[in-house]
Scaffold this motif. Structure first.
Motif, mmCIF file in Angstrom:
data_model
loop_
_atom_site.group_PDB
_atom_site.id
_atom_site.type_symbol
_atom_site.label_atom_id
_atom_site.label_comp_id
_atom_site.label_asym_id
_atom_site.label_seq_id
_atom_site.Cartn_x
_atom_site.Cartn_y
_atom_site.Cartn_z
ATOM 1 N N ALA A 64 6.573 22.166 -65.050
ATOM 2 C CA ALA A 64 5.324 22.895 -64.859
ATOM 3 C C ALA A 64 5.272 23.493 -63.459
ATOM 4 O O ALA A 64 5.772 22.905 -62.505
ATOM 5 N N GLU A 65 4.660 24.638 -63.357
ATOM 6 C CA GLU A 65 4.400 25.259 -62.060
ATOM 7 C C GLU A 65 3.013 24.816 -61.611
ATOM 8 O O GLU A 65 2.093 24.696 -62.432
ATOM 9 N N VAL A 66 2.851 24.567 -60.328
ATOM 10 C CA VAL A 66 1.559 24.149 -59.782
ATOM 11 C C VAL A 66 1.148 25.148 -58.712
ATOM 12 O O VAL A 66 1.930 25.451 -57.812
ATOM 13 N N LYS A 67 -0.093 25.652 -58.836
ATOM 14 C CA LYS A 67 -0.598 26.630 -57.871
ATOM 15 C C LYS A 67 -1.985 26.234 -57.386
ATOM 16 O O LYS A 67 -2.841 25.870 -58.183
ATOM 17 N N ALA A 68 -2.170 26.343 -56.074
ATOM 18 C CA ALA A 68 -3.498 26.176 -55.487
ATOM 19 C C ALA A 68 -4.239 27.495 -55.613
ATOM 20 O O ALA A 68 -3.649 28.563 -55.426
ATOM 21 N N ASP A 69 -5.534 27.438 -55.938
ATOM 22 C CA ASP A 69 -6.341 28.648 -56.056
ATOM 23 C C ASP A 69 -7.746 28.369 -55.534
ATOM 24 O O ASP A 69 -8.543 27.725 -56.206
ATOM 25 N N PRO A 70 -8.059 28.836 -54.311
ATOM 26 C CA PRO A 70 -9.373 28.563 -53.735
ATOM 27 C C PRO A 70 -10.503 29.281 -54.472
ATOM 28 O O PRO A 70 -11.665 28.953 -54.288
ATOM 29 N N ASN A 71 -10.168 30.239 -55.323
ATOM 30 C CA ASN A 71 -11.186 30.991 -56.061
ATOM 31 C C ASN A 71 -11.391 30.472 -57.482
ATOM 32 O O ASN A 71 -12.164 31.052 -58.240
ATOM 33 N N LEU A 72 -10.715 29.393 -57.825
ATOM 34 C CA LEU A 72 -10.839 28.821 -59.155
ATOM 35 C C LEU A 72 -12.272 28.329 -59.354
ATOM 36 O O LEU A 72 -12.820 27.646 -58.497
ATOM 37 N N GLN A 91 -3.204 24.810 -62.313
ATOM 38 C CA GLN A 91 -3.884 25.370 -61.149
ATOM 39 C C GLN A 91 -4.965 24.384 -60.718
ATOM 40 O O GLN A 91 -5.557 23.700 -61.554
ATOM 41 N N TYR A 92 -5.203 24.321 -59.419
ATOM 42 C CA TYR A 92 -6.242 23.439 -58.908
ATOM 43 C C TYR A 92 -6.975 24.125 -57.775
ATOM 44 O O TYR A 92 -6.445 24.996 -57.097
ATOM 45 N N ASN A 93 -8.227 23.733 -57.605
ATOM 46 C CA ASN A 93 -9.075 24.306 -56.568
ATOM 47 C C ASN A 93 -8.815 23.564 -55.264
ATOM 48 O O ASN A 93 -9.198 22.402 -55.117
ATOM 49 N N THR A 149 -7.178 15.803 -59.842
ATOM 50 C CA THR A 149 -7.164 16.972 -60.724
ATOM 51 C C THR A 149 -5.743 17.311 -61.158
ATOM 52 O O THR A 149 -5.481 17.528 -62.345
ATOM 53 N N ILE A 150 -4.813 17.352 -60.213
ATOM 54 C CA ILE A 150 -3.421 17.661 -60.561
ATOM 55 C C ILE A 150 -2.873 16.609 -61.520
ATOM 56 O O ILE A 150 -2.249 16.942 -62.533
ATOM 57 N N ALA A 151 -3.121 15.337 -61.231
ATOM 58 C CA ALA A 151 -2.650 14.262 -62.116
ATOM 59 C C ALA A 151 -3.284 14.383 -63.502
ATOM 60 O O ALA A 151 -2.616 14.186 -64.530
#
Length: 129
Positions: free
Chosen positions: A30-38, A54-56, A67-69
């Motif tokens: 899986a790809e994991v991306k941070a997104d402050p606009n989520l 994706q996580y905020n 959240t990621i877990a």
């Protein structure tokens, strides 16, 4: 411990604490991306490029880790790829069986039984009642 969380830890965990969840998710494909606009705490999607978590990253570090877990849980448990989790999804008041399963998976992933046992029983940490 859930069989799935234990299997993931046995196969991909490098025995370092804290568990590197992004490294673990990447090892799972899986790809994991941070997104402050989520608009939510986290999301799990199946995209044309593969699984995406994706996580905020404006939330607290503890919330980000859970959240990621939790999203890894949706992926590993085969819940499909359309989860958008608001903070309410992590509540004890949530009765959705898929969310409960993802929460349990996340807790077991973040606090491996072997580490807790070592800390409690072998290192002599006092237990409080």
């Amino acid at each position: 411990m859930s069989t799935q969380a234990k299997e993931v830890l046995e196969k991909y965990w490098d025995k370092e604490i804290p568990i590197d969840l992004i490294k673990l998710a990447t090892a799972l494909g899986a790809e994991v991306k941070a997104d402050p606009n989520l608009a939510t705490s986290g999301e799990f999607n199946c995209t044309n490029d593969g699984p995406l978590i994706q996580y905020n990253n404006t939330e607290s570090k503890v919330r980000q880790r859970f959240t990621i877990a939790h999203e890894i849980g949706h992926y590993v448990l085969g819940h499909g790829g359309a989860y958008r989790d608001s903070p309410n999804e992590f509540s004890l008041a949530n009765h959705d069986p898929l969310e409960i399963a993802a929460n349990r998976f996340a807790a077991e992933l973040l606090m491996p039984e072997e580490v807790l046992s070592l800390l409690i029983f072998k290192k002599g940490i006092k237990r409080y009642s």
